[in-house]
Design a protein around this motif. Structure first.
Motif, short mmCIF file in Angstrom:
data_model
loop_
_atom_site.label_atom_id
_atom_site.label_comp_id
_atom_site.label_asym_id
_atom_site.label_seq_id
_atom_site.Cartn_x
_atom_site.Cartn_y
_atom_site.Cartn_z
N PHE A 70 -27.70 -17.97 -25.32
CA PHE A 70 -26.75 -18.84 -26.00
C PHE A 70 -27.15 -19.05 -27.46
CE2 PHE A 70 -29.87 -21.26 -23.65
CZ PHE A 70 -30.26 -22.30 -24.49
N LEU A 71 -26.17 -19.47 -28.25
CA LEU A 71 -26.37 -19.74 -29.66
C LEU A 71 -26.54 -21.24 -29.88
CD1 LEU A 71 -23.48 -17.49 -30.99
CD2 LEU A 71 -25.89 -16.87 -30.84
N VAL A 72 -27.35 -21.60 -30.87
CA VAL A 72 -27.52 -23.00 -31.23
C VAL A 72 -27.34 -23.13 -32.75
CG1 VAL A 72 -29.01 -25.02 -31.17
CG2 VAL A 72 -29.14 -23.34 -29.34
N LYS A 73 -26.46 -24.05 -33.16
CA LYS A 73 -26.21 -24.29 -34.58
C LYS A 73 -26.75 -25.66 -34.97
CE LYS A 73 -21.95 -21.53 -34.88
NZ LYS A 73 -20.51 -21.56 -35.25
N PHE A 74 -27.52 -25.69 -36.07
CA PHE A 74 -28.13 -26.93 -36.54
C PHE A 74 -27.57 -27.30 -37.91
CE2 PHE A 74 -31.17 -24.56 -34.00
CZ PHE A 74 -31.69 -25.49 -33.12
N LYS A 75 -27.31 -28.58 -38.12
CA LYS A 75 -26.88 -29.06 -39.43
C LYS A 75 -28.08 -29.12 -40.38
CE LYS A 75 -23.12 -31.93 -37.61
NZ LYS A 75 -22.58 -33.33 -37.49
N LYS A 76 -27.80 -29.04 -41.68
CA LYS A 76 -28.85 -29.16 -42.68
C LYS A 76 -29.56 -30.50 -42.53
CE LYS A 76 -29.82 -28.93 -47.63
NZ LYS A 76 -29.26 -28.75 -48.99
N GLY A 77 -30.89 -30.46 -42.54
CA GLY A 77 -31.67 -31.68 -42.43
C GLY A 77 -31.94 -32.13 -41.01
N PHE A 78 -31.41 -31.39 -40.02
CA PHE A 78 -31.64 -31.77 -38.62
C PHE A 78 -33.13 -31.73 -38.31
CE2 PHE A 78 -32.58 -30.49 -34.28
CZ PHE A 78 -31.90 -31.45 -33.54
N SER A 79 -33.60 -32.73 -37.60
CA SER A 79 -34.98 -32.75 -37.11
C SER A 79 -34.99 -33.52 -35.80
CB SER A 79 -35.91 -33.40 -38.12
OG SER A 79 -37.26 -33.31 -37.67
N SER A 80 -35.42 -32.88 -34.76
CA SER A 80 -35.43 -33.51 -33.44
C SER A 80 -36.63 -34.42 -33.29
CB SER A 80 -35.48 -32.43 -32.35
OG SER A 80 -36.78 -31.83 -32.32
N PRO A 81 -36.56 -35.39 -32.40
CA PRO A 81 -37.76 -36.15 -32.05
C PRO A 81 -38.68 -35.24 -31.23
CG PRO A 81 -35.93 -36.76 -30.63
CD PRO A 81 -35.36 -35.86 -31.68
N PRO A 82 -39.97 -35.57 -31.15
CA PRO A 82 -40.88 -34.77 -30.31
C PRO A 82 -40.36 -34.75 -28.87
CG PRO A 82 -42.12 -36.27 -31.71
CD PRO A 82 -40.68 -36.66 -31.85
N HIS A 83 -40.41 -33.59 -28.24
CA HIS A 83 -39.88 -33.45 -26.89
C HIS A 83 -40.49 -32.21 -26.23
CE1 HIS A 83 -37.40 -30.80 -29.38
NE2 HIS A 83 -37.14 -30.11 -28.28
N ILE A 84 -40.18 -32.01 -24.97
CA ILE A 84 -40.57 -30.79 -24.26
C ILE A 84 -39.32 -30.22 -23.57
CG2 ILE A 84 -42.86 -31.75 -23.78
CD1 ILE A 84 -41.93 -31.76 -20.75
N HIS A 85 -39.45 -28.99 -23.11
CA HIS A 85 -38.43 -28.39 -22.26
C HIS A 85 -39.07 -28.06 -20.91
CE1 HIS A 85 -35.52 -28.04 -25.48
NE2 HIS A 85 -36.48 -27.58 -26.26
N ASN A 86 -38.27 -28.09 -19.89
CA ASN A 86 -38.76 -27.80 -18.54
C ASN A 86 -38.99 -26.32 -18.30
OD1 ASN A 86 -35.86 -27.65 -18.78
ND2 ASN A 86 -35.80 -27.28 -16.58
N ILE A 87 -38.42 -25.48 -19.17
CA ILE A 87 -38.56 -24.03 -19.03
C ILE A 87 -38.92 -23.42 -20.39
CG2 ILE A 87 -37.09 -23.72 -17.00
CD1 ILE A 87 -35.68 -22.98 -20.40
N THR A 88 -39.48 -22.22 -20.34
CA THR A 88 -39.81 -21.49 -21.57
C THR A 88 -38.56 -20.83 -22.15
OG1 THR A 88 -42.08 -21.03 -20.87
CG2 THR A 88 -41.11 -19.49 -22.46
N TYR A 89 -38.45 -20.84 -23.46
CA TYR A 89 -37.36 -20.09 -24.09
C TYR A 89 -37.89 -19.27 -25.25
CZ TYR A 89 -36.91 -23.30 -28.12
OH TYR A 89 -37.14 -24.04 -29.25
N ARG A 90 -37.15 -18.22 -25.59
CA ARG A 90 -37.45 -17.40 -26.77
C ARG A 90 -36.29 -17.52 -27.74
NH1 ARG A 90 -39.59 -14.82 -21.69
NH2 ARG A 90 -41.79 -14.54 -22.19
N GLY A 91 -36.57 -17.49 -29.04
CA GLY A 91 -35.53 -17.65 -30.03
C GLY A 91 -35.64 -16.66 -31.17
N VAL A 92 -34.49 -16.28 -31.72
CA VAL A 92 -34.43 -15.45 -32.92
C VAL A 92 -33.51 -16.15 -33.91
CG1 VAL A 92 -33.82 -13.21 -33.89
CG2 VAL A 92 -34.76 -13.33 -31.58
N VAL A 93 -33.98 -16.31 -35.14
CA VAL A 93 -33.18 -16.95 -36.18
C VAL A 93 -32.10 -15.97 -36.66
CG1 VAL A 93 -33.20 -18.13 -38.41
CG2 VAL A 93 -35.20 -18.26 -36.91
#
Length: 277
Positions: A70-93
């Motif tokens: 799946f694709l994920v789009k982020f707005k300029k300046g987006f910054s998430s709080p510290p978190h974890i995921h239950n599964i491993t993922y790989r990403g390409v910009v």
């Protein structure tokens, strides 16, 4: 006492094994195409609405226990709080500048064409710096969940951040499954080349490329990371224009007929071999 220790070790070992990312995919891919302007979109975290990054489905269902892209789009300046995921993922910009690391780490802005891996259970933040920012995410199991750092755990895998300038590109002099006349290059990202094991590579098609990709595995999925191609499964079909971030899947022994006017990079995830001619 010794018996209790052994039981505890067995339980810990069981949790560790279960947390490991699957190395195979039993779902057989089919001949299918999703163009960039036909991606099914929504929010990555529907409960947060427009405070969440937007998400677009390419294959699978990230809300279920199955592989998905799946694709994920982020707005300029987006910054998430510290978190974890239950599964491993790989990403390409695909577009913009993204940072994915421990919250205390200095920002390493990854430009388009870069790759990262985020292990299950590892605490981190994700941030975006450009006007438009997009990434492709690949998961081998689901559902894809966001959880608090209080639930962090070590599944034995380690995070990876690879700037596009640090990718190692190989050509027909280095590998056998690419014909010399094609001038195609490839960069290995993750997985194993043992029989029936999942693996992913970036495939760089030169400007003016005209050729074929034959899938020899039960599962083959390709995402256009940059550039664009004309694609058809047979000469009888109408050519489809697949610009970034389009996707196509292929069934076993299917051949994709491809041409590219400009240099194009494909992310290819397969459960076995494929040939480029």
């Amino acid at each position: 006492m010794k018996k209790n220790i052994l039981i505890a070790l067995a339980l810990v070992t069981g949790v560790f094994v279960n947390a490991q990312t699957p190395t195979t995919d039993s779902i057989k891919s089919v001949n299918e195409v999703v163009t960039a302007d036909n991606v099914e979109s929504g929010w990555l975290n529907p409960l947060r609405g427009d405070k969440s990054p937007a998400a677009g489905k390419l294959w699978g269902d990230r809300t279920k226990n199955e592989p998905a892209g799946f694709l994920v789009k982020f707005k300029k300046g987006f910054s998430s709080p510290p978190h974890i995921h239950n599964i491993t993922y790989r990403g390409v910009v695909i577009q913009g500048l993204l940072h994915n690391d421990d919250e205390q780490a200095e920002k390493q802005w990854l430009p388009a064409g870069s790759y990262w891996q985020q292990p299950a259970g590892e605490a981190h933040i994700t941030a975006a710096a450009d006007n438009e920012n997009m990434a492709f995410l690949d998961i081998q199991e689901g559902p894809y969940l966001v959880k608090p750092t209080s639930e962090a755990f070590d599944n034995g895998e380690r995070p990876i951040n690879v700037d596009k300038t640090n990718l190692v590109w190989l050509n027909s002099k280095d590998i056998e499954w690419v014909s010399a006349k094609s001038n195609v290059e490839t960069a290995f990202l993750w997985g194993s080349h043992e029989e029936n094991q999942l693996r992913a590579t970036l495939l760089k098609l030169p400007a003016g490329f005209k050729g074929k990709i034959k899938n020899l595995s039960p599962n083959f999925r390709a995402v256009v990371i940059s550039g664009g191609i004309l694609h058809q499964f047979s000469k009888k079909e109408t050519k489809k224009k697949l610009n970034a971030p389009s996707y196509f899947g292929a069934k076993e022994n299917a051949t994709s007929i491809i041409s590219a006017e400009k240099e194009t990079v494909l992310y290819i995830r397969s459960n076995g071999e494929f040939e480029v001619k």
